[in-house]
Design a protein around this motif. Structure first.
Motif, mmCIF file in Angstrom:
data_model
loop_
_atom_site.group_PDB
_atom_site.id
_atom_site.type_symbol
_atom_site.label_atom_id
_atom_site.label_comp_id
_atom_site.label_asym_id
_atom_site.label_seq_id
_atom_site.Cartn_x
_atom_site.Cartn_y
_atom_site.Cartn_z
ATOM 1 N N ASP A 154 30.683 86.316 171.316
ATOM 2 C CA ASP A 154 31.612 85.369 171.928
ATOM 3 C C ASP A 154 31.901 85.825 173.361
ATOM 4 O O ASP A 154 32.519 86.859 173.589
ATOM 5 C CB ASP A 154 32.905 85.301 171.116
ATOM 6 N N GLN A 196 33.126 74.602 171.854
ATOM 7 C CA GLN A 196 34.478 74.682 171.338
ATOM 8 C C GLN A 196 35.278 73.422 171.658
ATOM 9 O O GLN A 196 36.008 72.899 170.814
ATOM 10 C CB GLN A 196 35.190 75.922 171.911
ATOM 11 N N SER A 213 33.328 70.117 169.774
ATOM 12 C CA SER A 213 33.436 70.066 168.319
ATOM 13 C C SER A 213 34.860 69.699 167.883
ATOM 14 O O SER A 213 35.049 68.934 166.933
ATOM 15 C CB SER A 213 33.015 71.404 167.698
ATOM 16 N N ARG A 229 38.529 72.126 159.791
ATOM 17 C CA ARG A 229 38.835 72.376 161.199
ATOM 18 C C ARG A 229 39.281 73.822 161.356
ATOM 19 O O ARG A 229 40.474 74.122 161.390
ATOM 20 C CB ARG A 229 39.897 71.398 161.699
ATOM 21 N N GLU A 230 38.327 74.706 161.434
ATOM 22 C CA GLU A 230 38.610 76.123 161.606
ATOM 23 C C GLU A 230 38.435 76.495 163.078
ATOM 24 O O GLU A 230 37.615 75.904 163.793
ATOM 25 C CB GLU A 230 37.671 76.970 160.741
ATOM 26 N N ASP A 231 39.177 77.489 163.527
ATOM 27 C CA ASP A 231 39.125 77.903 164.921
ATOM 28 C C ASP A 231 37.992 78.897 165.161
ATOM 29 O O ASP A 231 37.607 79.670 164.267
ATOM 30 C CB ASP A 231 40.455 78.530 165.346
ATOM 31 N N ASN A 232 37.470 78.867 166.402
ATOM 32 C CA ASN A 232 36.509 79.867 166.878
ATOM 33 C C ASN A 232 35.245 79.944 166.026
ATOM 34 O O ASN A 232 34.766 81.030 165.683
ATOM 35 C CB ASN A 232 37.168 81.253 166.945
ATOM 36 N N GLN A 233 34.703 78.779 165.685
ATOM 37 C CA GLN A 233 33.444 78.756 164.961
ATOM 38 C C GLN A 233 32.274 78.847 165.944
ATOM 39 O O GLN A 233 32.321 78.268 167.032
ATOM 40 C CB GLN A 233 33.336 77.467 164.144
ATOM 41 N N TYR A 279 27.684 75.549 163.886
ATOM 42 C CA TYR A 279 28.174 75.879 162.539
ATOM 43 C C TYR A 279 29.346 74.971 162.202
ATOM 44 O O TYR A 279 30.347 74.935 162.925
ATOM 45 C CB TYR A 279 28.607 77.343 162.454
ATOM 46 N N TRP A 280 29.204 74.249 161.087
ATOM 47 C CA TRP A 280 30.257 73.347 160.613
ATOM 48 C C TRP A 280 30.699 73.812 159.228
ATOM 49 O O TRP A 280 29.942 73.686 158.261
ATOM 50 C CB TRP A 280 29.727 71.911 160.526
ATOM 51 N N PRO A 281 31.894 74.380 159.092
ATOM 52 C CA PRO A 281 32.367 74.819 157.767
ATOM 53 C C PRO A 281 32.622 73.626 156.860
ATOM 54 O O PRO A 281 33.438 72.757 157.161
ATOM 55 C CB PRO A 281 33.668 75.575 158.085
ATOM 56 N N THR A 304 34.817 76.265 149.200
ATOM 57 C CA THR A 304 33.783 76.556 150.183
ATOM 58 C C THR A 304 32.796 77.556 149.583
ATOM 59 O O THR A 304 32.950 77.990 148.432
ATOM 60 C CB THR A 304 34.397 77.144 151.465
#
Length: 214
Positions: free
Chosen positions: A99, A123, A126, A154-158, A162-164, A186
């Motif tokens: 990162d 960032q 997305s 909607r997770e932070d800092n992926q 990458y889509w969780p 998940t």
């Protein structure tokens, strides 16, 4: 030849009327988020033709990685159909990168500077894309959150591309009957998430019912 092959596979085409972009709400919203993120994150930089071309290729890969609809109704399956499936037959992937967003630009190599731009773009784009999808879902009055639905978290800092993904295993309605919290499964475990942190993917039936517009 192509028409016969598609007919054998049960594929049918649905076209919007000419000069009616409002009928294509899903992809028009995607175009808007791409332009907005591109202008905000990269608009002030002076890039060479090669750097800009490379960056656009990376952005194209990001766009083609976005989830469209679930591949199956299996509650244990979290695979999704993406635009990349129509191009290469599988999902888009990217090598893991450090990162670089918080590192001063003058401390980075030329390659790292370009990667930093792409990471910043990813960032912003997305997040804006998922926000647009949530707004579109709110306009579909008949769509509700149900057990078994596939959703993007909607997770932070992926990392880029990458889509969780998660399957909704339980809904928790309040006293007024409105669902504001869900339990999701998940690949890493089972968690509770507020509805504002998930983006349910539309099913094939939802897309057909909403194809005249959003």
């Amino acid at each position: 030849m192509i028409g016969n092959e598609l007919a054998q596979q049960g594929i049918s085409w649905h076209f919007i009327p000419p000069r009616a972009p409002n009928f294509g709400g899903l992809w028009e919203a995607a175009v808007r988020t791409v332009k907005s993120a591109l202008k905000k994150e990269i608009g002030s930089y002076h890039l060479s033709f090669e750097d800009f071309s490379t960056l656009l290729v990376q952005i194209t890969a990001a766009l083609n990685s976005r989830p469209l609809v679930p591949l199956s109704d299996d509650p244990l399956d979290v695979d999704v159909l993406t635009p990349a499936h129509f191009l290469i037959g599988s999902t888009m992937t990217a090598l893991p990168e450090t990162d670089l967003r918080a590192i001063p630009t003058n401390r980075l190599t030329h390659y790292q500077q370009r990667q930093q731009l792409f990471q910043r773009y990813w960032q912003r784009w997305s997040k804006e894309y998922l926000t647009e999808m949530q707004m579109i879902n709110k306009h579909r009055q008949h769509i509700s959150i149900n057990v078994g639905d596939l959703a993007v978290l909607r997770e932070d800092n992926q990392p880029p591309l990458y889509w969780p993904l998660a399957r909704i295993t339980k809904v928790h309605p309040g006293n007024d009957g409105v669902v504001r919290v869900v339990t999701v499964r998940t690949k890493n475990g089972i968690y509770k998430r507020p509805v504002c942190r998930i983006c349910p993917l539309p099913s094939n039936c939802d897309l057909l019912q909403n194809r005249p517009g959003i």
